[in-house]
Design an enzyme around this catalytic site. Structure first.
Site, PDB file in Angstrom:
ATOM      1  N   ASP A  36      20.070  33.788   8.787  1.00 63.13           N
ATOM      2  CA  ASP A  36      19.934  32.673   8.159  1.00 63.13           C
ATOM      3  C   ASP A  36      19.426  31.729   9.431  1.00 63.13           C
ATOM      4  OD1 ASP A  36      20.846  32.938   5.879  1.00 63.13           O
ATOM      5  OD2 ASP A  36      22.713  32.017   5.697  1.00 63.13           O
ATOM      6  N   LYS A  58      13.023  33.094   4.561  1.00 59.32           N
ATOM      7  CA  LYS A  58      11.471  33.557   3.768  1.00 59.32           C
ATOM      8  C   LYS A  58      11.561  34.150   3.143  1.00 59.32           C
ATOM      9  CE  LYS A  58       8.536  31.592   6.508  1.00 59.32           C
ATOM     10  NZ  LYS A  58       8.079  31.432   7.726  1.00 59.32           N
ATOM     11  N   MET A 173      25.984  19.239   4.137  1.00 57.81           N
ATOM     12  CA  MET A 173      24.741  18.750   3.259  1.00 57.81           C
ATOM     13  C   MET A 173      24.283  17.356   2.619  1.00 57.81           C
ATOM     14  SD  MET A 173      25.541  23.048   2.122  1.00 57.81           S
ATOM     15  CE  MET A 173      26.880  22.152   1.542  1.00 57.81           C
TER      16      MET A 173
HETATM   17  N1  SAH Z   1      28.635  28.101   7.445  1.00 55.86           N
HETATM   18  C1  SAH Z   1      27.899  26.620   8.170  1.00 55.86           C
HETATM   19  C2  SAH Z   1      27.657  25.263   7.328  1.00 55.86           C
HETATM   20  C3  SAH Z   1      26.233  25.493   6.031  1.00 55.86           C
HETATM   21  S1  SAH Z   1      26.252  24.109   5.139  1.00 55.86           S
HETATM   22  C4  SAH Z   1      29.025  25.887   9.317  1.00 55.86           C
HETATM   23  O1  SAH Z   1      29.891  26.092   9.278  1.00 55.86           O
HETATM   24  O2  SAH Z   1      28.554  25.290  10.027  1.00 55.86           O
HETATM   25  C5  SAH Z   1      24.861  23.850   6.014  1.00 55.86           C
HETATM   26  C6  SAH Z   1      24.717  22.274   6.457  1.00 55.86           C
HETATM   27  O3  SAH Z   1      25.675  22.255   7.851  1.00 55.86           O
HETATM   28  C7  SAH Z   1      24.121  21.266   6.624  1.00 55.86           C
HETATM   29  O4  SAH Z   1      23.791  20.725   5.562  1.00 55.86           O
HETATM   30  C8  SAH Z   1      24.770  20.254   8.235  1.00 55.86           C
HETATM   31  O5  SAH Z   1      25.213  19.552   7.653  1.00 55.86           O
HETATM   32  C9  SAH Z   1      25.374  21.303   9.227  1.00 55.86           C
HETATM   33  N2  SAH Z   1      24.999  21.744   9.872  1.00 55.86           N
HETATM   34  C10 SAH Z   1      24.562  23.436  10.147  1.00 55.86           C
HETATM   35  N3  SAH Z   1      24.291  23.393  10.773  1.00 55.86           N
HETATM   36  C11 SAH Z   1      24.075  21.953  11.967  1.00 55.86           C
HETATM   37  C12 SAH Z   1      24.200  21.282  13.417  1.00 55.86           C
HETATM   38  N4  SAH Z   1      23.654  22.022  14.350  1.00 55.86           N
HETATM   39  N5  SAH Z   1      24.146  19.669  13.303  1.00 55.86           N
HETATM   40  C13 SAH Z   1      24.516  19.405  12.478  1.00 55.86           C
HETATM   41  N6  SAH Z   1      24.931  19.669  10.914  1.00 55.86           N
HETATM   42  C14 SAH Z   1      24.740  21.181  10.874  1.00 55.86           C
END
Ligand code: SAH
Length: 256
Positions: A36, A58, A173
Site C-alpha cells: 500500500d 495504483k 484519517m
Molecule cells: N493501518 C494503519 C492505519 C491506516 S489508516 C496503522 O495501523 O497505522 C490511514 C491513517 O493512518 C492516516 O490517515 C493517518 O491518520 C494514519 N497514519 C498512517 N501512517 C502515518 C504516519 N506515518 N504518521 C501519521 N499518521 C499516519
C-alpha cells in the site's frame, strides 16, 4: 499444484526499522508482494530479486473496486502456489481492511497468517514525545476513525462517550475533518483547553508536529499546512511533549 500462503503483514508506521522481525522475514520469503501507499517502499529492497511487486495504490478502479481486485490477486497468486505478502502501513487490523482480506482467504480455504505491526496512532505520538497513557494524565486510550462527517450522514461515533469517557483519543484519517472533530468533542463536554497534537508523517524524516487546544488547533494546523497522513491526538498527555520531544531534537532528523 500445492496452494501457497498469504501473510497479512503490518509494515509499521513509517521508519522501515519499525517493522517486526517476522514481518521482515515475510518480505524476504515472498514471491509476490502487494503493498500500500503507506507502507514504506524501502522495505521492498529486502524482497527476493525476482519477487513480483504490486503497488495497490495504483490499481485501477474506485475504492471498493480496488479492494475487490486486491482480494482477487491474493487468491489468484496463492492458488498458483506462491508465497504472498500483503504489506500494509501500521497494523493490518487497525483501519487497514486486513480482516476483510483474511475473511476472503478463510472462505477460499487459503492458508494465511496475520503479522501485527506497530500502529501509527501509538508510534507517531511516541516519536513526537507523547505517551498515549501516563500514570498522572491518562488511564484510557481510544483509536478512532476521524473520517465520519455528520453532513454526509456517516458519523456514527458516540461523541459524548469519547468526549467524557476517554482520556487520550487518536483519530486516524482525521486531518481533513479536524474542525468537525474539535467541535463535536467540545459540544459533547470536553474542555476547550484540552491539548491536541497533530503528527504528520510520524517516525519518518518528514515528521512534523504541531500542538494547540481543541479551540485553537484548527487555525494552527491550517497555518502549518499539516496534511494527510497525520494522527490527531487529543488529551492531557500532549503536554508531556515539552519535556521529551526526543526525536525532533535529534539533529540528524531535521530535514534541511
Ligand atoms: N493501518 C494503519 C492505519 C491506516 S489508516 C496503522 O495501523 O497505522 C490511514 C491513517 O493512518 C492516516 O490517515 C493517518 O491518520 C494514519 N497514519 C498512517 N501512517 C502515518 C504516519 N506515518 N504518521 C501519521 N499518521 C499516519
Amino acid at each position: 499444484m500445492t496452494v501457497g500462503k498469504v501473510y497479512l503483514v503490518g509494515a509499521g508506521p513509517g521508519d522501515p526499522k519499525l517493522i517486526t522481525v517476522y514481518g521482515m522475514e515475510c518480505i524476504q520469503e515472498a514471491d509476490v508482494i502487494l503493498y500500500d501507499r503507506l507502507a514504506n517502499e524501502q522495505l521492498l529492497n529486502y524482497a527476493k530479486k525476482d519477487a513480483e511487486l504490486i503497488f495497490c495504490g495504483k490499481l485501477p478502479g474506485k475504492h471498493g473496486v480496488i479492494q475487490d481486485r486486491i482480494h482477487e490477486l491474493l487468491v489468484e497468486k496463492a492458488l498458483q502456489g506462491k508465497v504472498v505478502t500483503r504489506l500494509k502501513g501500521g497494523d493490518p487490523f487497525v483501519f487497514g481492511r486486513g480482516a476483510e482480506e483474511a475473511e476472503v482467504l478463510a472462505t477460499q480455504g487459503i492458508p494465511y497468517e496475520v503479522v501485527p505491526g506497530i500502529t501509527s496512532g501509538i508510534a507517531a505520538p511516541a516519536y513526537a514525545g507523547i505517551p498515549v497513557t501516563h500514570r498522572d494524565h491518562a488511564t484510557s486510550f481510544a483509536i478512532v476513525t476521524g473520517h465520519g462527517r455528520e453532513e454526509k450522514g456517516k458519523d456514527y461515533l458516540n461523541w459524548s462517550a469519547l468526549a467524557q469517557g476517554i482520556d487520550t483519543i487518536a483519530f486516524y484519517m482525521g486531518v481533513g475533518n479536524l474542525p468537525h472533530i474539535c467541535k463535536q468533542l467540545m459540544d459533547h463536554g470536553r474542555d476547550k483547553h484540552t491539548p491536541v497534537a497533530l503528527v504528520q508523517w510520524g517516525t519518518t524524516k518528514y515528521q512534523r508536529t504541531v500542538t494547540g487546544t481543541l479551540a485553537t488547533i484548527e487555525e494552527i494546523a491550517k497555518k502549518a499546512e499539516i496534511a494527510h497522513p497525520a494522527i490527531v491526538l487529543v488529551g492531557e498527555v500532549v503536554t508531556i511533549r515539552e519535556k521529551i520531544k526526543w526525536f525532533e531534537e535529534r539533529a540528524e532528523n531535521i530535514l534541511l
